[in-house]
Design an enzyme around this catalytic site. Structure first.
Site, PDB file in Angstrom:
ATOM      1  N   GLU A   1      47.427  31.572  49.594  1.00 55.62           N
ATOM      2  CA  GLU A   1      47.984  32.464  50.618  1.00 55.62           C
ATOM      3  C   GLU A   1      47.254  32.384  51.951  1.00 55.62           C
ATOM      4  OE1 GLU A   1      47.800  36.769  50.017  1.00 55.62           O
ATOM      5  OE2 GLU A   1      46.105  36.484  48.673  1.00 55.62           O
TER       6      GLU A   1
ATOM      7  N   GLU B   1      44.373  34.436  39.911  1.00 58.46           N
ATOM      8  CA  GLU B   1      44.054  35.199  41.115  1.00 58.46           C
ATOM      9  C   GLU B   1      43.370  34.313  42.160  1.00 58.46           C
ATOM     10  OE1 GLU B   1      44.788  37.690  42.606  1.00 58.46           O
ATOM     11  OE2 GLU B   1      43.160  38.021  44.010  1.00 58.46           O
TER      12      GLU B   1
ATOM     13  N   ASN C   1      61.345  52.082  59.142  1.00 58.95           N
ATOM     14  CA  ASN C   1      60.864  51.240  58.041  1.00 58.95           C
ATOM     15  C   ASN C   1      61.804  51.451  56.869  1.00 58.95           C
ATOM     16  OD1 ASN C   1      58.657  50.611  59.530  1.00 58.95           O
ATOM     17  ND2 ASN C   1      57.151  51.565  58.180  1.00 58.95           N
ATOM     18  N   GLY C   2      62.051  50.397  56.104  1.00 62.07           N
ATOM     19  CA  GLY C   2      62.910  50.542  54.922  1.00 62.07           C
ATOM     20  C   GLY C   2      64.235  49.836  55.123  1.00 62.07           C
TER      21      GLY C   2
ATOM     22  N   LYS D   1      50.893  43.047  54.118  1.00 62.60           N
ATOM     23  CA  LYS D   1      49.929  43.723  53.265  1.00 62.60           C
ATOM     24  C   LYS D   1      50.622  44.625  52.262  1.00 62.60           C
ATOM     25  CE  LYS D   1      45.868  45.043  51.888  1.00 62.60           C
ATOM     26  NZ  LYS D   1      45.202  44.095  50.979  1.00 62.60           N
TER      27      LYS D   1
ATOM     28  N   HIS E   1      49.859  20.086  28.372  1.00 62.99           N
ATOM     29  CA  HIS E   1      51.276  20.238  28.024  1.00 62.99           C
ATOM     30  C   HIS E   1      52.175  20.003  29.233  1.00 62.99           C
ATOM     31  CE1 HIS E   1      50.203  21.552  24.038  1.00 62.99           C
ATOM     32  NE2 HIS E   1      49.320  22.395  24.574  1.00 62.99           N
TER      33      HIS E   1
ATOM     34  N   LYS F   1      44.657  33.400  45.911  1.00 62.02           N
ATOM     35  CA  LYS F   1      43.863  33.654  47.125  1.00 62.02           C
ATOM     36  C   LYS F   1      43.843  32.414  48.003  1.00 62.02           C
ATOM     37  CE  LYS F   1      43.687  36.763  47.043  1.00 62.02           C
ATOM     38  NZ  LYS F   1      44.093  38.064  46.605  1.00 62.02           N
TER      39      LYS F   1
ATOM     40  N   CYS G   1      56.822  46.392  57.852  1.00 59.87           N
ATOM     41  CA  CYS G   1      56.979  47.140  59.097  1.00 59.87           C
ATOM     42  C   CYS G   1      55.976  48.296  59.172  1.00 59.87           C
ATOM     43  CB  CYS G   1      58.372  47.736  59.167  1.00 59.87           C
ATOM     44  SG  CYS G   1      59.664  46.519  59.034  1.00 59.87           S
TER      45      CYS G   1
ATOM     46  N   TRP H   1      58.804  43.561  60.359  1.00 59.48           N
ATOM     47  CA  TRP H   1      58.746  42.417  59.440  1.00 59.48           C
ATOM     48  C   TRP H   1      60.189  42.217  59.027  1.00 59.48           C
ATOM     49  CZ3 TRP H   1      59.299  41.075  54.154  1.00 59.48           C
ATOM     50  CH2 TRP H   1      58.510  40.006  53.717  1.00 59.48           C
TER      51      TRP H   1
ATOM     52  N   ARG I   1      49.370  44.839  58.506  1.00 60.73           N
ATOM     53  CA  ARG I   1      50.444  44.949  57.518  1.00 60.73           C
ATOM     54  C   ARG I   1      51.341  43.721  57.519  1.00 60.73           C
ATOM     55  NH1 ARG I   1      51.713  50.688  56.282  1.00 60.73           N
ATOM     56  NH2 ARG I   1      53.896  50.156  56.015  1.00 60.73           N
TER      57      ARG I   1
HETATM   58  O1  M6R Z   1      49.676  47.077  47.035  1.00 66.14           O
HETATM   59  P1  M6R Z   1      49.899  46.309  45.787  1.00 66.14           P
HETATM   60  O2  M6R Z   1      48.698  46.144  44.970  1.00 66.14           O
HETATM   61  O3  M6R Z   1      51.037  46.846  44.971  1.00 66.14           O
HETATM   62  O4  M6R Z   1      50.372  44.870  46.278  1.00 66.14           O
HETATM   63  C1  M6R Z   1      50.878  43.920  45.393  1.00 66.14           C
HETATM   64  C2  M6R Z   1      50.842  42.548  46.012  1.00 66.14           C
HETATM   65  O5  M6R Z   1      51.718  42.491  47.104  1.00 66.14           O
HETATM   66  C3  M6R Z   1      49.442  42.175  46.478  1.00 66.14           C
HETATM   67  O6  M6R Z   1      48.529  42.289  45.427  1.00 66.14           O
HETATM   68  C4  M6R Z   1      49.401  40.738  47.021  1.00 66.14           C
HETATM   69  O7  M6R Z   1      49.685  39.823  46.021  1.00 66.14           O
HETATM   70  C5  M6R Z   1      48.011  40.499  47.597  1.00 66.14           C
HETATM   71  N1  M6R Z   1      47.922  41.077  48.904  1.00 66.14           N
HETATM   72  C6  M6R Z   1      47.662  39.066  47.638  1.00 66.14           C
HETATM   73  O8  M6R Z   1      46.336  38.894  48.043  1.00 66.14           O
END
Ligand code: M6R
Length: 600
Positions: free
Chosen positions: A483, A476, A96-97, A595, A499, A480, A2, A70, A27
């Protein structure tokens, strides 16, 4: 997650708040809304995109609040979208929250109030309505209301006939922007970045009354003052600068981000680092274990940091998915340093892990990108990664900057603990200095990677394999791709394939192999043979011409010493980007993702 924005000034607020919502789109959200307040309150909502929310042009009041939602409590519908109002429609709230005791509060209010939504938020305007009936100011009504709430929240409240906006913060971030004859509200500074760089970060427990030229802040009922700070980010840095997506822009910003991360932190001869942190040498020497807590991409940076720290800083490192973390076992809190890696500094799981460690008595260090973020207030010490604003949901430049910062930390610790040789120090620091140039060379080869991505874009499942520092990069790179393209992608330690996962390998599953320096490439080539004999096409990411003959497609990367896997990561960011682009995905706003993940 949010987002909150708001404006109190002299211009019609509708247009400015609408733009604030556009700025917050990155976000992640599923619905949005605006409330404009003058003698009456008008609310505009949409289930869907901010663009579908009409700019209330006919309404020229100069005070408004806005929200991108959100959903957590209740479906993403127009009714559940914020702002929420009281029974009279005179009080509007964005939030928010999470209000943890909302069910209890709702049960107590239900007899006298009509609830329209399924949200936890809606209890707030009804509570305020009750307090306003005692003929108190909006500020007092909000103070009394927040005293009844349990949970984490950032709220902004407007009410018909009351001047300005009242905001309150408990854990969830909220800041105020100071313009000329105008005051802005944001859950982060992007909400109003084109209007001002002068900001006040509210602290947990703060409640503030905002008018266009004034801000009064209270904490625990007492007036408090908070500093006005100057943002280092400007509107241009936060814009797309002609790139089709923020993600692509941010991939291209990596040479600069890396230069910023190391600027002024390495001496001329590459023999020492200055991280400007206040960690006493005696304490650093006494540490027996570093526990890293992080989520998602930051967790992968943590795994990379473990490779570096264990090899060169002479310290045991454990890396924890923050949502699973609990300080415990027989660890001595005095000899355990807990490092929270989080680009946003607002990830609820990471903050909760950090607080758990603090309660146990451990010293905490934040590694973050975001000045003034909650983690910087909660942790004992902070190191900034200096990547600049990252808007795309997919983290790119912050990952490489996190690894660069972890390298600096490794050298610092290694030197204090006398566990790093001068030769290794120079190798690491020179690799770090070479990194921006090496990354630039990858960006210059973008077209080749794009071609390969288009060739493989029809595959529905991708495997990434790597060893040592290549392993976190495999994880990683898979994250990427999945997502942003919505294709199945998984990263494995190369030796683990046989395995179990090897059963999934077929001619339809491309395997991407990290064959770089610092990732035991010669051993990984055995695993390449295993998958090739099952018919899988292999993309090798390597600086070694000899490795080329073992794979179907090569992503050539320049040699870059021990940090070469970071260069490989950049090539694979581009690969992920162009696979997703070929499928016409919403790259900057992938479905279901946000985000900054501010709920646990
Ligand atoms: O803001 P942060 O680094 O704590 O966020 C953690 C994850 O939500 C973030 O790294 C997420 O996995 C990435 N946006 C993915 O690309």
């Amino acid at each position: 997650m949010c987002g909150i924005t708001g404006y109190i000034g002299t211009e019609p607020a509708g247009r400015i708040v609408h733009q604030g919502l556009k700025n917050l789109e990155y976000r992640g959200y599923d619905s949005a809304g605006i409330a404009l307040a003058g003698e009456t309150v008008s609310v505009y909502k949409t289930e869907g995109e901010v663009d579908e929310l009409p700019v209330p042009a006919q309404n020229d009041v100069a005070c408004g609040i806005g929200h991108t939602r959100w959903s957590t409590h209740g479906e993403p519908t127009e009714t559940n979208a914020h702002p929420h109002t009281d029974c009279s429609g005179d009080v509007a709230v964005v939030h928010n929250g999470i209000i943890e005791n909302y069910e209890e509060l709702k049960a107590a209010l239900r007899d006298q109030h009509i609830f329209k939504s399924d949200t936890d938020t809606e209890v707030i305007p009804h509570l305020i309505e009750n307090h306003l009936a005692d003929d108190v100011s909006l500020l007092t009504a909000v103070q009394r209301t927040t005293a009844q709430l349990e949970g984490s929240f950032a709220i902004a409240v407007t009410a018909a006939g009351h001047d300005g906006v009242v905001v309150a913060r408990e854990d969830s971030p909220l800041l105020v922007g100071h313009g000329e004859n105008a005051t802005f509200i944001g859950s982060d500074a992007t909400a109003f970045i084109e209007h001002t760089d002068q900001v006040t970060y509210l602290e947990s427990g703060d409640i503030a009354r905002l008018t266009r030229e004034d801000i009064e802040i209270y904490n625990a009922g007492e007036p408090v003052t908070r500093e006005i700070e100057t943002l280092e980010w400007d509107a241009e840095a936060a814009g797309k600068s002609g790139y089709e997506h923020y993600m692509l822009k941010e991939i291209h910003e990596q040479p600069r981000a890396l230069r910023q991360a190391i600027s002024g932190r390495i001496d001329e001869l590459a023999t020492s680092v200055d991280l400007d942190i206040d960690l006493p040498a005696e304490y650093l020497r006494s540490i027996e274990e570093i526990q890293i807590v992080a989520c998602g991409t930051s967790y992968h940076a943590g795994l990379y940091a473990k490779e570096l720290l264990e090899a060169h800083a002479g310290v045991r490192v454990t890396v924890h998915i923050a949502s699973e973390y609990e300080f415990g076992g027989d660890r001595d809190p005095w000899r355990t340093m807990v490092v929270a890696i989080t680009q946003s500094g607002e990830t609820a799981d990471t903050l909760s892990a950090l607080r758990n460690a603090k309660r146990a008595g451990a010293r905490t260090l934040a590694v973050t990108n975001t000045l003034g973020s909650t983690v910087t207030r909660d942790a004992d010490d902070t190191v900034f990664i200096r990547a600049g604003p990252e808007i795309g949901v997919a983290a790119t430049k912050t990952f490489v900057s996190q690894v660069a910062t972890a390298t600096l930390l490794t050298v610092h610790l290694g030197q204090v603990r006398q566990s790093i040789t001068s030769q290794t120090t120079t190798e690491l620091l020179e690799s770090l200095r070479d990194l921006p140039g090496a990354v630039q060379q990858i960006l210059d080869r973008e077209a080749t990677i794009k071609d390969a991505a288009e060739t493989y874009a029809d595959s529905e499942s991708f495997f990434y394999i790597g060893r040592q520092a290549g392993y976190p990069v495999a994880l990683e790179s898979a994250l990427k791709l999945k997502e942003i393209s919505y294709d199945h992608a998984e990263g494995f330690a190369a030796g683990e394939l046989k395995h179990g996962p090897l059963a999934l390998v077929t001619p339809e599953t491309p395997v991407i192999a990290l064959l770089t320096n610092a990732s035991a490439a010669e051993k990984t080539l055995n695993n390449v043979n295993e998958v090739e004999s099952r018919g899988a096409p292999v993309i090798g990411v390597t600086s070694d011409p000899a490795a080329t003959s073992h794979v179907d497609t090569t992503f050539d990367i320049p040699e870059c010493g021990p940090l070469e896997p970071v260069v490989a990561n950049v090539a694979l960011q581009l690969f992920a980007y162009y696979v997703a682009d070929a499928k016409d995905r919403a790259i900057d706003k992938p479905r279901n993702l946000a985000k900054s993940v501010t709920v646990e």
